[in-house]
Design an enzyme around this catalytic site. Structure first.
Site, mmCIF file in Angstrom:
data_model
loop_
_atom_site.group_PDB
_atom_site.id
_atom_site.type_symbol
_atom_site.label_atom_id
_atom_site.label_comp_id
_atom_site.label_asym_id
_atom_site.label_seq_id
_atom_site.Cartn_x
_atom_site.Cartn_y
_atom_site.Cartn_z
ATOM 1 N N GLY A 1 0.836 -1.195 0.000
ATOM 2 C CA GLY A 1 0.000 0.000 0.000
ATOM 3 C C GLY A 1 0.864 1.235 0.000
ATOM 4 O O GLY A 1 2.019 1.192 0.463
ATOM 5 N N GLN B 1 2.824 10.040 1.351
ATOM 6 C CA GLN B 1 4.146 9.392 1.407
ATOM 7 C C GLN B 1 5.024 9.776 0.224
ATOM 8 O O GLN B 1 6.233 9.579 0.264
ATOM 9 C CB GLN B 1 3.993 7.865 1.455
ATOM 10 C CG GLN B 1 3.331 7.370 2.738
ATOM 11 C CD GLN B 1 3.237 5.869 2.750
ATOM 12 O OE1 GLN B 1 2.291 5.299 2.230
ATOM 13 N NE2 GLN B 1 4.235 5.215 3.336
ATOM 14 N N CYS C 1 5.919 0.028 7.337
ATOM 15 C CA CYS C 1 5.501 1.186 6.543
ATOM 16 C C CYS C 1 6.675 1.635 5.686
ATOM 17 O O CYS C 1 7.810 1.688 6.174
ATOM 18 C CB CYS C 1 5.074 2.309 7.481
ATOM 19 S SG CYS C 1 4.502 3.779 6.631
ATOM 20 N N LEU C 2 6.385 1.980 4.434
ATOM 21 C CA LEU C 2 7.463 2.416 3.531
ATOM 22 C C LEU C 2 8.087 3.725 4.015
ATOM 23 O O LEU C 2 9.193 4.056 3.613
ATOM 24 C CB LEU C 2 6.940 2.575 2.097
ATOM 25 C CG LEU C 2 6.386 1.297 1.449
ATOM 26 C CD1 LEU C 2 5.998 1.548 0.003
ATOM 27 C CD2 LEU C 2 7.380 0.151 1.547
ATOM 28 N N HIS D 1 -4.568 1.140 7.646
ATOM 29 C CA HIS D 1 -3.229 1.745 7.671
ATOM 30 C C HIS D 1 -3.149 2.885 6.640
ATOM 31 O O HIS D 1 -2.665 3.982 6.947
ATOM 32 C CB HIS D 1 -2.189 0.645 7.378
ATOM 33 C CG HIS D 1 -0.773 1.109 7.330
ATOM 34 N ND1 HIS D 1 0.191 0.650 8.211
ATOM 35 C CD2 HIS D 1 -0.127 1.967 6.505
ATOM 36 C CE1 HIS D 1 1.347 1.223 7.925
ATOM 37 N NE2 HIS D 1 1.184 2.027 6.883
ATOM 38 N N GLU D 2 -3.651 2.644 5.416
ATOM 39 C CA GLU D 2 -3.552 3.666 4.367
ATOM 40 C C GLU D 2 -4.485 4.852 4.644
ATOM 41 O O GLU D 2 -4.117 6.004 4.421
ATOM 42 C CB GLU D 2 -3.853 3.063 2.987
ATOM 43 C CG GLU D 2 -2.886 1.966 2.538
ATOM 44 C CD GLU D 2 -1.421 2.326 2.698
ATOM 45 O OE1 GLU D 2 -1.048 3.501 2.508
ATOM 46 O OE2 GLU D 2 -0.625 1.423 3.026
ATOM 47 N N HIS E 1 -2.970 7.175 7.045
ATOM 48 C CA HIS E 1 -1.997 8.089 6.421
ATOM 49 C C HIS E 1 -2.672 9.366 5.925
ATOM 50 O O HIS E 1 -2.110 10.454 6.015
ATOM 51 C CB HIS E 1 -1.339 7.430 5.198
ATOM 52 C CG HIS E 1 -0.099 6.644 5.505
ATOM 53 N ND1 HIS E 1 1.016 7.205 6.072
ATOM 54 C CD2 HIS E 1 0.206 5.334 5.296
ATOM 55 C CE1 HIS E 1 1.956 6.273 6.207
ATOM 56 N NE2 HIS E 1 1.494 5.128 5.756
HETATM 57 ZN ZN ZN Z 1 2.451 3.291 5.758
#
Ligand code: ZN
Length: 177
Positions: free
Chosen positions: A52, A57, A99-100, A141-142, A145
């Protein structure tokens, strides 16, 4: 004829104030922006690799995210525009998240086990997903963000600060090195 592979975008890493800001709702005029950046966002997510990626991000102040669990080990991306959680179950599930924007850091996060998410697709049509398991975690999670919330915000202050301190240190080292 040449086909160019979309180039991945630079990822914002925590701590960064842009990851803590609530995003702006996507208007009809923003859909072209999303369409044009989408191939590069997908390339960024697959290269990481991740399941995701949310607009903030990659430094975009827009309420959208992409998800791909590759259910049959083939790309099957979903673009979620203006997503909101319509319903969540009272039962919770705990799953390890990463998480990226916090590469190399993982922690167990407890969230509702099932959710119903409503969103718009790229053509502005309303869509609904009912999810459990990994997809339910990933959706929450997304969407977090897009509201300026990171998975570490669900942890105790002690665990959160430990991870964020390490991230800040790694970031400084990256700038010097
Ligand atoms: Zn993330």
């Amino acid at each position: 004829m040449t086909t160019s592979t979309p180039e991945p975008l630079p990822l914002l890493l925590a701590p960064d104030p842009r990851l803590k800001a609530k995003t702006r709702p996507v208007a009809a005029k923003d859909r072209e922006t999303i369409r044009s950046i989408l191939p590069r966002m997908l390339a960024t997510m697959y290269a990481a690799p991740g399941i995701g990626l949310a607009a903030p991000q990659v430094g975009l102040d827009l309420r959208f995210a992409i998800i791909d669990l590759q259910p049959d080990e083939k790309p099957a991306p979903i673009t979620l525009i203006n997503p909101t959680i319509e319903k969540k179950s009272r039962e919770e599930a705990t799953r390890e998240e990463g998480c990226l924007s916090l590469p190399g850091h993982y922690a167990e996060v407890t969230r509702p086990e099932r959710v119903v998410v409503v969103y718009e697709d790229l053509d502005g049509r309303p869509q609904t997903i009912e999810a459990d398991g990994l997809l339910a975690t990933c959706l929450q999670h997304e969407i977090d963000h897009l509201d300026g919330i990171l998975f570490v915000d669900h942890l105790s202050a002690l665990k959160r600060n430990m991870i964020l301190r390490k991230m800040a240190k790694e970031k400084r080292a990256r700038k010097v090195g």
